[in-house]
Design a protein around this motif. Structure first.
Motif, PDB file in Angstrom:
ATOM      1  N   UNK A 221       0.801  -1.218   0.000  1.00  0.00           N
ATOM      2  CA  UNK A 221       0.000   0.000   0.000  1.00  0.00           C
ATOM      3  C   UNK A 221       0.832   1.265   0.000  1.00  0.00           C
ATOM      4  N   UNK A 222       1.896   1.275   0.772  1.00  0.00           N
ATOM      5  CA  UNK A 222       2.758   2.458   0.851  1.00  0.00           C
ATOM      6  C   UNK A 222       3.413   2.751  -0.490  1.00  0.00           C
ATOM      7  N   UNK A 223       3.863   1.717  -1.172  1.00  0.00           N
ATOM      8  CA  UNK A 223       4.506   1.882  -2.480  1.00  0.00           C
ATOM      9  C   UNK A 223       3.489   2.395  -3.497  1.00  0.00           C
ATOM     10  N   UNK A 224       2.281   1.903  -3.426  1.00  0.00           N
ATOM     11  CA  UNK A 224       1.234   2.329  -4.349  1.00  0.00           C
ATOM     12  C   UNK A 224       0.954   3.823  -4.197  1.00  0.00           C
ATOM     13  N   UNK A 225       1.012   4.295  -2.972  1.00  0.00           N
ATOM     14  CA  UNK A 225       0.762   5.731  -2.723  1.00  0.00           C
ATOM     15  C   UNK A 225       1.949   6.593  -3.127  1.00  0.00           C
ATOM     16  N   UNK A 226       3.152   6.124  -2.866  1.00  0.00           N
ATOM     17  CA  UNK A 226       4.346   6.948  -3.096  1.00  0.00           C
ATOM     18  C   UNK A 226       4.863   6.895  -4.522  1.00  0.00           C
ATOM     19  N   UNK A 227       4.647   5.765  -5.229  1.00  0.00           N
ATOM     20  CA  UNK A 227       5.303   5.580  -6.511  1.00  0.00           C
ATOM     21  C   UNK A 227       4.331   5.083  -7.584  1.00  0.00           C
ATOM     22  N   UNK A 228       3.289   5.844  -7.851  1.00  0.00           N
ATOM     23  CA  UNK A 228       2.304   5.399  -8.844  1.00  0.00           C
ATOM     24  C   UNK A 228       2.896   5.195 -10.238  1.00  0.00           C
ATOM     25  N   UNK A 229       3.860   6.024 -10.631  1.00  0.00           N
ATOM     26  CA  UNK A 229       4.448   5.897 -11.971  1.00  0.00           C
ATOM     27  C   UNK A 229       5.206   4.582 -12.113  1.00  0.00           C
ATOM     28  N   UNK A 230       5.887   4.163 -11.042  1.00  0.00           N
ATOM     29  CA  UNK A 230       6.617   2.900 -11.087  1.00  0.00           C
ATOM     30  C   UNK A 230       5.649   1.713 -11.150  1.00  0.00           C
ATOM     31  N   UNK A 231       4.528   1.828 -10.436  1.00  0.00           N
ATOM     32  CA  UNK A 231       3.516   0.765 -10.503  1.00  0.00           C
ATOM     33  C   UNK A 231       2.944   0.689 -11.918  1.00  0.00           C
ATOM     34  N   UNK A 232       2.720   1.841 -12.545  1.00  0.00           N
ATOM     35  CA  UNK A 232       2.250   1.856 -13.934  1.00  0.00           C
ATOM     36  C   UNK A 232       3.254   1.159 -14.853  1.00  0.00           C
ATOM     37  N   UNK A 233       4.543   1.413 -14.625  1.00  0.00           N
ATOM     38  CA  UNK A 233       5.586   0.777 -15.432  1.00  0.00           C
ATOM     39  C   UNK A 233       5.578  -0.742 -15.237  1.00  0.00           C
ATOM     40  N   UNK A 234       5.282  -1.178 -14.022  1.00  0.00           N
ATOM     41  CA  UNK A 234       5.206  -2.611 -13.738  1.00  0.00           C
ATOM     42  C   UNK A 234       4.073  -3.261 -14.533  1.00  0.00           C
ATOM     43  N   UNK A 235       2.906  -2.623 -14.549  1.00  0.00           N
ATOM     44  CA  UNK A 235       1.788  -3.157 -15.326  1.00  0.00           C
ATOM     45  C   UNK A 235       2.117  -3.178 -16.814  1.00  0.00           C
ATOM     46  N   UNK A 236       2.807  -2.159 -17.278  1.00  0.00           N
ATOM     47  CA  UNK A 236       3.192  -2.131 -18.692  1.00  0.00           C
ATOM     48  C   UNK A 236       4.180  -3.253 -19.017  1.00  0.00           C
ATOM     49  N   UNK A 237       5.093  -3.545 -18.076  1.00  0.00           N
ATOM     50  CA  UNK A 237       6.051  -4.632 -18.284  1.00  0.00           C
ATOM     51  C   UNK A 237       5.318  -5.962 -18.398  1.00  0.00           C
ATOM     52  N   UNK A 238       4.358  -6.197 -17.506  1.00  0.00           N
ATOM     53  CA  UNK A 238       3.582  -7.441 -17.573  1.00  0.00           C
ATOM     54  C   UNK A 238       2.830  -7.528 -18.904  1.00  0.00           C
ATOM     55  N   UNK A 239       2.186  -6.443 -19.282  1.00  0.00           N
ATOM     56  CA  UNK A 239       1.415  -6.436 -20.522  1.00  0.00           C
ATOM     57  C   UNK A 239       2.301  -6.709 -21.731  1.00  0.00           C
ATOM     58  N   UNK A 240       3.498  -6.104 -21.745  1.00  0.00           N
ATOM     59  CA  UNK A 240       4.418  -6.321 -22.862  1.00  0.00           C
ATOM     60  C   UNK A 240       4.891  -7.755 -22.944  1.00  0.00           C
ATOM     61  N   UNK A 241       5.246  -8.335 -21.793  1.00  0.00           N
ATOM     62  CA  UNK A 241       5.687  -9.727 -21.783  1.00  0.00           C
ATOM     63  C   UNK A 241       4.578 -10.673 -22.187  1.00  0.00           C
ATOM     64  N   UNK A 242       3.362 -10.382 -21.748  1.00  0.00           N
ATOM     65  CA  UNK A 242       2.221 -11.219 -22.095  1.00  0.00           C
ATOM     66  C   UNK A 242       1.944 -11.148 -23.598  1.00  0.00           C
ATOM     67  N   UNK A 243       2.092  -9.972 -24.178  1.00  0.00           N
ATOM     68  CA  UNK A 243       1.895  -9.829 -25.626  1.00  0.00           C
ATOM     69  C   UNK A 243       2.873 -10.705 -26.397  1.00  0.00           C
ATOM     70  N   UNK A 244       4.140 -10.705 -25.967  1.00  0.00           N
ATOM     71  CA  UNK A 244       5.146 -11.549 -26.624  1.00  0.00           C
ATOM     72  C   UNK A 244       4.759 -13.016 -26.507  1.00  0.00           C
ATOM     73  N   UNK A 245       4.344 -13.427 -25.315  1.00  0.00           N
ATOM     74  CA  UNK A 245       3.987 -14.830 -25.089  1.00  0.00           C
ATOM     75  C   UNK A 245       2.810 -15.246 -25.956  1.00  0.00           C
TER      76      UNK A 245
END
Length: 335
Positions: A221-245
């Motif tokens: 929860x603390x990370x979600x509040x402090x670092x929203x841009x990094x969490x967005x990058x994490x979701x984008x990384x998952x989405x990109x890897x899933x697209x390749x798969x």
């Protein structure tokens, strides 16, 4: 400190788990220290491999996201609790128990569901589910195995008092079956492949409990509040890897299969037992007045409470945070 460990997953993939001290960049001069990468922990599981693909194919900035591969989900949970991880890929049942312990964690994506990848295999003399009565069943000391066993017993018309439950690591199941110590084992792909090849047959699998074994991406929860841009990058990384798969499953299998101690063909077979959720599907599961994730997850929570593994019903409103998924670009991936 996050111990430095060289590990082998499923007998093949050697992975370096980098010390926590290496995750942080020191302050140079009087300037402000740059943000360390957001660390996400995963254990060795085909369902989490899109993050491995995203990392290994440089689809994400390693200064922003660091994928940390661990021996087990128990390690991921421990490091998450200790603040050495910012996020982790976990099963829904693990997440429910983590939140039930008072830890502030939020589900930001639903990754996949097991639709046959978790199985129960039995000796040839077990010809029907009721014939498990009075027999020993091997199961890992993990909530997923307990959940699969509970559903198996329900379908067989049995209770835990009717069988002998033997807790052991999944790597010991085949030996226990061969020795006659147990008559059945709760296993999962790809480990179950070796058991099947030894002559034991599938009598139950997760396709018979649809939507109950879900993998989710959680963030503190603390990370979600402090670092929203990094969490967005994490979701984008998952989405990109899933697209390749999804767009090049044979190519991805060729890359990932040796590390999982599988042939590319066997890796593709394991994938058949999983159903991945595209970003727009995950968003639908997380949103709405009555999110679909709650409908799928409540029976799991009820079972865990009945087994004494949860103290109270989940606070779904506090557990689910759809904001990062709502910010993410949505894409319709191939089925």
């Amino acid at each position: 400190m996050l111990e430095g460990v060289f590990m082998t997953g499923w007998g093949g993939r050697i992975r370096a788990v980098v010390g926590a001290a290496c995750l942080f960049i020191g302050v140079v001069g009087c300037g402000e220290a740059p943000q360390p990468p957001l660390t996400v922990g995963i254990n060795t599981w085909v369902g989490f491999d899109p993050l491995v693909l995203a990392r290994d194919r440089s689809m994400t900035d390693r200064q922003t996201i660091k994928v940390v591969e661990l021996i087990s989900s128990a390690e991921a949970l421990r490091h998450l609790r200790n603040g050495l991880l910012d996020a982790a890929a976990l099963t829904l049942d693990e997440t429910l128990r983590l939140a039930d312990s008072g830890f502030d964690v939020r589900i930001v994506a639903v990754l996949d569901t097991s639709s046959g990848a978790d199985v129960v295999l039995a000796a040839p003399e077990v010809r029907s589910l009721p014939e498990l009565r009075g027999r020993a069943i091997a199961v890992e000391e993990a909530t997923v195995g307990t959940l699969v066993l509970e559903r198996l017993l329900q379908k067989a018309g049995l209770t835990s008092a009717d069988v002998s439950v033997v807790k052991m690591e999944s790597t010991q199941h085949l030996m226990a079956l061969r020795s006659g110590r147990v008559s059945a084992a709760v296993s999962y792909a790809p480990i179950e492949g070796a058991i099947r090849r030894a002559g034991y047959r599938r009598i139950f699998d997760s396709s018979q409990m649809p939507g109950e074994i879900l993998d989710v991406l959680v963030v503190r929860g603390e990370v979600l509040r402090r670092r929203p841009a990094a969490v967005d990058a994490l979701l984008n990384a998952w989405s990109g890897g899933l697209s390749v798969l999804r767009l090049d499953a044979p190519g991805a299998a060729a890359t990932l299969a040796p590390g999982a101690d599988l042939t590319p063909r066997d890796y593709l077979e394991v994938l058949k037992g999983l159903r991945f959720f595209a970003p727009d599907e995950s968003l639908l599961l997380l949103t709405g007045p009555a999110p679909e994730l709650v409908r799928l997850g409540q029976p799991v929570a009820d079972t865990l409470m009945g087994l004494g593994l949860l103290r109270q019903p989940p606070n779904w409103a506090a557990l689910i945070d759809s904001a990062p998924a709502e910010r993410a670009p949505q894409s319709g991936l191939l089925p």
